[in-house]
Design an enzyme around this catalytic site. Structure first.
Site, PDB file in Angstrom:
ATOM      1  N   TYR A 191       0.838  -1.198   0.000  1.00 47.93           N
ATOM      2  CA  TYR A 191       0.000   0.000   0.000  1.00 47.93           C
ATOM      3  C   TYR A 191       0.875   1.251   0.000  1.00 47.93           C
ATOM      4  CZ  TYR A 191      -3.156   3.599   1.603  1.00 47.93           C
ATOM      5  OH  TYR A 191      -3.856   4.757   1.710  1.00 47.93           O
ATOM      6  N   ASP A 192       1.901   1.224   0.853  1.00 48.74           N
ATOM      7  CA  ASP A 192       2.806   2.378   0.933  1.00 48.74           C
ATOM      8  C   ASP A 192       3.430   2.687  -0.418  1.00 48.74           C
ATOM      9  OD1 ASP A 192       2.382   2.920   3.518  1.00 48.74           O
ATOM     10  OD2 ASP A 192       4.189   1.941   4.272  1.00 48.74           O
TER      11      ASP A 192
ATOM     12  N   LYS B 277     -28.636   3.266  17.694  1.00 48.65           N
ATOM     13  CA  LYS B 277     -28.612   4.730  17.687  1.00 48.65           C
ATOM     14  C   LYS B 277     -27.218   5.134  18.141  1.00 48.65           C
ATOM     15  CE  LYS B 277     -31.141   8.798  19.210  1.00 48.65           C
ATOM     16  NZ  LYS B 277     -29.974   9.568  19.623  1.00 48.65           N
TER      17      LYS B 277
ATOM     18  N   GLU C 149     -23.774   9.780  11.239  1.00 50.47           N
ATOM     19  CA  GLU C 149     -23.305  10.181  12.557  1.00 50.47           C
ATOM     20  C   GLU C 149     -21.775  10.162  12.578  1.00 50.47           C
ATOM     21  OE1 GLU C 149     -25.799  11.040  14.365  1.00 50.47           O
ATOM     22  OE2 GLU C 149     -25.319  10.861  16.485  1.00 50.47           O
TER      23      GLU C 149
ATOM     24  N   LYS D 128     -34.612   4.661  23.919  1.00 48.80           N
ATOM     25  CA  LYS D 128     -33.377   5.013  24.647  1.00 48.80           C
ATOM     26  C   LYS D 128     -33.059   3.978  25.726  1.00 48.80           C
ATOM     27  CE  LYS D 128     -31.895   9.022  24.671  1.00 48.80           C
ATOM     28  NZ  LYS D 128     -30.749   9.694  24.063  1.00 48.80           N
TER      29      LYS D 128
ATOM     30  N   CYS E 256      11.221   8.005  38.954  1.00 46.56           N
ATOM     31  CA  CYS E 256      10.087   7.437  39.700  1.00 46.56           C
ATOM     32  C   CYS E 256       9.620   6.152  39.001  1.00 46.56           C
ATOM     33  CB  CYS E 256       8.966   8.467  39.740  1.00 46.56           C
ATOM     34  SG  CYS E 256       7.403   7.776  40.279  1.00 46.56           S
TER      35      CYS E 256
END
Ligand code: IVH
Length: 597
Positions: A61-62, A142, A200, A340, A456
């Site tokens: 693909y590259d 939804k 959406e 809902k 740390c």
């Protein structure tokens, strides 16, 4: 090693299209090859981003993508806005800078919260239609995101408008173009002159979690849910930044189509898929409200199995002629209803607030509560994000608190119940020492405590986990718990140590009770294999603020290797698109440190 790899399309076109560039001398042959390459890249992008079933390797693909980029660079006036290299492109306005009217109102949906309300909806429709027989419905998840309207002319994406107030939307074309599952040009031979789809914009849950983790570690505020994250992303003023946010668009409706118009939802979904769009998963056709109720019950159980947040199911009349007969109300169509889901919540006792040190040294609070089963998972901890949030939610140790699985997957504390206090509750305290290395913390004016100790163990383990994580080197099996174990036992501190661990260290690791020889062998193999990861993943893994995948790729395209990048001066770095003085300084600091330690 230094391949472009997906996501693609962050190449900026230096010329404005149609601005009457210099006459090209490439001739027809170049144009033919360009068109061929564009079609191939478009096809493979679709397989990868929409079907999730690539046919060729990343390297192949590259090669295709690189050839297309090179040819376009050599013939800039042959670049077209629908070329797959032009996802982040000039010539489109900033989001929200223009408000445009919708071709027809973008309506909302009536809501139902109980099965009784669903049955009443069906009874009303049958009454209106005078239907003796069962009505066929399309039942769809939804998706909890933002409504978007995409307009295509002669098959080419011309405009993306957000919903706005339903009559007038905001032009978000530049940002939406960067979303790989949105075709810049429709697939197929017979393209309609005008086509408008509605869908959406969603942020997949995995990307949402990742984004919030990165923001939290970088000391930025987190998004409350994937919808807020998607909305925030669409408002960004840099399409290149939007491209990093891994958004998706799923299409559920359309308007205006020439040719053979679909007659029902199933036909429409087939058509729109053939044009190259993603559609919601698991759409079902149900004969009559009885089947709808059964499907809704199933959705209630499996809603958490989807890659996106869902807040319900949409029940739509399947047949378009019936929809027309039923028509629209002012705010919502009469032929659909949104059922809902109730978000799963539980009320538990807050036992403790513990603090976790991230890789940047920022400490974030975590609520520890009595175990509760929500959406099929046992929860006993939830991130509280910040001290400010603890104060805003008025949390006391010993309080009854309401917890939920926000965004369908991340547990969150919704609220406390101060009215149920008995007087023995205690306020949580800001820590003064790092829970991991016990160094004194520096607490900033915003009350965000920070551990400044670069050695740390918690910071080292978090940085190692970030390096090995899915967004960077993606080393299978090397999660946060194992990284902590490597650091705590002195077997690895920095990413580099993973590749230079001695035989003795590996033996010590295999002797730990939680490991064993089999797991260690698997881990060694995964670490060995990760050497073949592209250099940009390595660079992302260093966790430099401002250097995500797209920036890392650009930097490596410019400098060729991590070594060369290490030699670059701040002046060299700011020549790269998207790198400002702050990121340049951070790159120099991190790369020097990575090599010094
Ligand atoms: S159909 C005329 N189908 O929900 C409106 N909407 O609350 C037809 N939504 O604005 C909408 N998933 O943004 C439809 N499968 C789906 C949906 C869906 C999410 C959103 C949409 C709409 C909102 C209404």
């Amino acid at each position: 090693m230094f391949g472009t790899t997906r996501p693609v399309g962050v190449v900026l076109c230096l010329l404005l299209w149609g601005a009457g560039g210099i006459a090209d001398t490439g001739g027809e042959e170049v144009w033919r090859r360009l068109e061929q390459l564009r079609e191939q890249v478009r096809y493979h992008d679709h397989l990868y981003y929409v079907e999730h079933a690539p046919e060729i390797s990343d390297a192949e693909y590259d090669r295709l993508h690189r050839e297309l980029e090179d040819l376009e660079k050599a013939h800039p006036n042959l670049i077209t806005p629908d070329s797959p290299t032009q996802r982040v492109a000039r010539g489109f306005l900033d989001p929200g800078s223009e408000r445009l009217p919708h071709s027809s109102p973008v309506l909302s949906l009536h809501k139902a919260y109980t099965h009784g309300e669903l049955r009443a909806f069906d009874a009303r429709l049958r009454n209106e239609l005078g239907a003796e027989e069962r009505i066929a419905y399309s039942v769809e998840p939804k998706l909890d995101g933002l409504c978007i309207v995409l307009r295509y002319e002669n098959g080419v994406l011309k405009r993306a408008l957000s919903r706005g107030d339903g009559l007038v939307g905001e032009d978000v074309t530049a940002n939406v173009r960067t979303i790989p599952s949105v075709p810049l040009r429709l697939l197929g031979p017979d393209l309609p002159r005008f086509y408008e789809v509605r869908g959406e914009v969603v942020m997949p849950l995995a990307s949402f979690e990742n984004l919030n983790r990165v923001r939290e570690e970088g000391g930025e505020s987190v998004f409350a849910n994937p919808r807020a994250a998607a909305a925030g992303s669409l408002q960004l003023h840099s399409p290149a930044e939007v491209a990093k946010r891994t958004l998706d668009v799923c299409v559920f409706g359309f308007r205006g189509c020439l040719g053979d118009a679909p007659v029902n939802q199933a036909e429409f979904l087939t058509q729109v898929r053939e044009f190259g769009f993603k559609v919601p998963e698991g759409v079902q056709r149900c004969d009559g409200i009885g089947e709808v109720e059964k499907a809704v019950r199933e959705w209630e159980k499996r809603r958490h199995g989807l890659p996106y947040a869902t807040d319900g199911v949409v029940v739509k009349v399947a047949d378009f002629r019936l929809r027309e007969r039923l028509g629209n109300g002012l705010a919502a169509p009469r032929w659909a209803v949104a059922y809902k889901f109730t978000p799963p919540t539980g009320t538990v006792r807050l036992r403790d607030v513990v603090w976790q040190t991230g890789r940047s040294g920022r400490l974030s609070p975590v609520a520890v509560f009595d175990p509760v089963v929500l959406a099929g998972a046992t929860l006993s901890r939830a991130s509280l994000h910040s001290w400010k949030n603890i104060l805003a939610k008025d949390l006391m140790l010993g309080d009854w608190i309401e917890v939920k699985k926000a965004g369908a997957v991340i547990p969150a504390v919704v609220r406390s119940h101060p009215d149920r206090r008995r007087g023995h509750e205690k306020p949580p305290a800001l820590p003064v020492h790092c829970p991991s290395c016990h160094a004194a913390l520096r607490t900033q004016a915003n009350h965000e405590p920070r551990c400044l100790n670069k050695d740390c163990p918690a910071r080292l383990a978090a940085a190692l986990a970030y390096f090995a994580g899915p967004g960077a080197m993606d080393i299978d099996g090397l999660g946060p718990a194992l990284c902590k174990c490597l650091v705590d036992h002195g077997l690895a501190r920095l990413p580099h140590d993973l590749y230079t661990m001695s035989e003795d260290s590996w033996r010590r690791l295999s002797e730990l009770p939680e490991m064993g020889q089999g797991r260690v062998e698997q881990l060694r193999r995964a670490i060995r294999q990760s050497r073949g990861q592209p250099a940009w993943r390595h660079l992302v893994g260093l966790g430099i603020p401002g250097v995500g995948p797209a920036t890392a790729r650009r930097l490596l395209d410019r400098f060729g290797s991590l070594e060369a990048l290490g030699e670059a001066t701040a002046d060299d770095l700011i020549q790269v698109n998207g790198i400002g003085p702050r990121t340049a300084a951070a790159i120099r600091l991190h790369i020097n440190e990575a090599w010094r330690r």
